[in-house]
Enzyme design. Structure first.
Site, PDB file in Angstrom:
ATOM      1  N   TYR A 111      -8.259 -16.041  39.862  1.00 55.30           N
ATOM      2  CA  TYR A 111      -7.588 -16.945  41.084  1.00 55.30           C
ATOM      3  C   TYR A 111      -6.489 -18.044  40.468  1.00 55.30           C
ATOM      4  O   TYR A 111      -5.615 -17.389  39.542  1.00 55.30           O
ATOM      5  CB  TYR A 111      -9.274 -17.432  41.155  1.00 55.30           C
ATOM      6  CG  TYR A 111      -8.587 -18.865  42.264  1.00 55.30           C
ATOM      7  CD1 TYR A 111      -8.110 -17.912  43.715  1.00 55.30           C
ATOM      8  CD2 TYR A 111      -8.854 -20.142  42.409  1.00 55.30           C
ATOM      9  CE1 TYR A 111      -8.048 -18.871  44.793  1.00 55.30           C
ATOM     10  CE2 TYR A 111      -8.732 -20.718  44.026  1.00 55.30           C
ATOM     11  CZ  TYR A 111      -7.950 -20.402  44.776  1.00 55.30           C
ATOM     12  OH  TYR A 111      -7.495 -20.957  45.734  1.00 55.30           O
ATOM     13  N   LYS A 166     -20.615   0.824  61.739  1.00 52.42           N
ATOM     14  CA  LYS A 166     -19.201   1.533  61.505  1.00 52.42           C
ATOM     15  C   LYS A 166     -19.330   1.431  59.889  1.00 52.42           C
ATOM     16  O   LYS A 166     -19.005   2.169  59.219  1.00 52.42           O
ATOM     17  CB  LYS A 166     -18.297   1.454  62.446  1.00 52.42           C
ATOM     18  CG  LYS A 166     -18.639   2.038  63.940  1.00 52.42           C
ATOM     19  CD  LYS A 166     -18.795   3.636  63.992  1.00 52.42           C
ATOM     20  CE  LYS A 166     -18.820   4.164  65.378  1.00 52.42           C
ATOM     21  NZ  LYS A 166     -19.309   5.984  65.754  1.00 52.42           N
TER      22      LYS A 166
HETATM   23  C1  LIG Z   1     -21.134   7.621  68.348  1.00 50.60           C
HETATM   24  C2  LIG Z   1     -20.479   6.446  69.278  1.00 50.60           C
HETATM   25  O1  LIG Z   1     -18.824   6.230  68.912  1.00 50.60           O
HETATM   26  C3  LIG Z   1     -20.744   6.256  70.631  1.00 50.60           C
HETATM   27  O2  LIG Z   1     -21.760   6.594  70.768  1.00 50.60           O
HETATM   28  O3  LIG Z   1     -20.015   5.889  71.391  1.00 50.60           O
HETATM   29 MG   LIG Z   2     -18.541   4.543  70.551  1.00 47.00          MG
END
Ligand SMILES: CC(=O)C(=O)O
Ligand SMILES: [Mg+2]
Ligand SMILES: NC(=O)C1=CN([C@@H]2O[C@H](COP(=O)(O)OP(=O)(O)OC[C@H]3O[C@@H](n4cnc5c(N)ncnc54)[C@H](O)[C@@H]3O)[C@@H](O)[C@H]2O)C=CC1
Length: 439
Positions: A111, A166
């Site tokens: 920092y 994700k």
């Molecule tokens: C897997 C995915 O991205 C969905 O089912 O929307």
């Molecule tokens: Mg999706």
């Protein structure tokens, strides 16, 4: 049987030979689906196990619990826990530090005042940001919440568990930091403007669960205006994995894909991209149906053939792909002997694979197996490694081929936890990107 709920049974089982088998036999005879089993405690006289089971619904859970409780002999259910909810408590991701700060020296390096020199170096040469920040390894996961799985327009906050999922997959499979961005607008002008103003903090933009038709305009405009890779996962991630599954099925069945008749039910984000990918791959006959006239027009403009009904698709196609979000849309009676059926809607498919196979399909899979998780991590890792400014069709086709090459003979796709597939996709995409850059 459609399994919709997962529960963990915490069962105490006296150590008498055959006792555990009795518990498992109740689960089997009630057609519940046995998952992982963990031993929580081995006592002097009994063992406590955590048994993960998939059930159809709440009544199904009650039936199994009741029957196990009636087994007697000291077998006891202590709790029925919802491990899916538990796994989400506090969220699934967090931003962490890559440097430990233990001393004042560390503080000054990480920092102030040390950091100021790094800032000045980047000010002088913005390219240095690639080496001295995490930007090149960070991808924004952007949603407006309008097409969360097949649940529809449930809003971006309700969609956050999917975005966190994700991000967790990005981190585990390819070491990318995924940062969810929740937009409270679906207006293409506002979405594009917002992403344009924040994109500098990210090496790439993954668009997720943005519904059609606005997803097409948003992606096209961002691709044209930004100099970092942009990909709508539900379109291209899904198309890559679907092409791979179809190629593997054709390889096993000895079918020439270019000559096969492919029918696509649902021409939204996923469906239209699958059709476009198949056409780009050289499939001559791609048929599609959708309730929406605009969606049908988009297929026609892309070079596919529109048919009116699901019946027609089922009757005339060698390979059927469905991405409508409508559970149970395809009936067993509609399945033709020897068909390849990919019913990809999540969380529930248009027809369960076991039903499709019973009805005569040669291959059948749902969206749990044929899932864009096999594609998007390696596609972005490869694009970031190559410092590609966009994700092109050759990169996507290379990803699909890498998935096919990682698939065992007789399977449709590799196991999503097989690290080799993500490495293979990464390398193929990076190679294709570098080839593109060299041209
Ligand atoms: C897997 C995915 O991205 C969905 O089912 O929307
Ligand atoms: Mg999706
Ligand atoms: N397995 C996977 O990796 C993926 C699966 N999906 C699944 O695909 C489904 C659709 O997702 P998106 O394409 O993003 O949504 P979307 O909303 O863009 O598209 C759905 C399309 O299906 C059409 N449709 C609805 N009912 C229909 C019917 N009875 N007959 C014909 N067409 C019908 C709609 O008009 C719409 O055009 C979702 O359930 C999603 O979970 C999406 C992406 C990846």
């Amino acid at each position: 049987m459609e399994y919709s709920v997962i529960r963990n049974l915490i069962v105490e089982i006296p150590q008498v030979p055959g006792n555990f088998a009795k518990v498992v036999s109740v689960i089997g005879s009630e057609l519940a689906d046995l998952g992982d089993i963990e031993t929580l405690k081995i006592g002097t006289h009994s063992t406590i196990r955590d048994i993960s089971v998939q059930f159809e619904d709440e009544a199904h859970i009650e039936r199994v619990v009741e029957k196990i409780s009636q087994l007697g002999g000291g077998i006891m259910i202590h709790a029925v826990s919802d491990d899916v909810l538990k796994a989400h408590e506090g969220g699934k991701i967090h931003m962490g530090s890559r440097r430990e700060i233990r001393s004042l020296g560390d503080l000054r390096r990480v920092y102030t005042p040390g950091v100021a020199n790094v800032c000045k170096a980047i000010e002088k040469d913005p390219e240095q940001a690639h080496y001295f920040t995490g930007i090149g390894n960070t991808v924004a996961i952007v949603t407006d919440g309008t097409a969360i799985l097949g649940l529809g327009d449930i809003g971006p906050v309700a969609g956050m568990p999917v975005m966190e999922g994700k991000a967790a997959l990005f981190d585990q499979f390819v070491g990318i930091s995924g940062v969810p961005i929740l937009l409270d607008t679906s207006d293409p002008d506002q979405v594009v403007e917002t992403i344009k103003h924040i994109h500098k903090g990210y090496g790439g933009i993954l668009l997720e669960d943005i519904g059609s038709p606005h997803c097409f305009e948003i992606e096209d405009r961002l691709k044209a205006e930004l100099d970092v890779p942009v990909m709508h996962d539900d379109q291209h991630g899904t198309a890559v994995v679907t092409l791979a599954a179809i190629l593997s099925a054709c390889r096993t069945a000895g079918v020439d894909l270019a000559k096969a008749k492919v029918g696509q039910i649902g021409l939204g984000a996923a469906g239209l991209a699958i059709c476009r990918m198949l056409l780009a791959y050289g499939v001559e006959e791609v048929y599609g149906s959708d309730l929406s006239q605009d969606a049908r027009d988009r297929l026609r403009k892309s070079g596919g053939t529109v048919v009116s009904t699901v019946d027609e698709i089922m009757e005339n196609s060698d390979i059927v792909v469905a991405t409508t979000g409508v559970q149970g849309l395809i009936k067993k009676e509609q399945v033709r002997e020897g068909q390849i059926i990919l019913a990809l809607s999540n969380p529930h498919p248009e027809i369960r694979p076991d039903e499709a196979l019973e009805a005569g399909a040669a291959f059948a899979a749902d969206g749990r197996l044929v899932n864009n998780v096999l594609g998007f991590p390696g596609i972005f890792r490869g694009a970031l490694n190559a410092r590609a400014k966009e994700i092109t069709y050759p990169m996507l086709i290379a990803a699909a081929q890498a998935i096919v090459d990682s698939t065992r003979e007789g399977d449709l796709v590799p196991h999503p936890l097989d690290p080799n597939v993500h490495v293979a996709v990464t390398e193929a995409v990076e190679r294709a990107a570098n080839t593109g850059l060299a041209q």
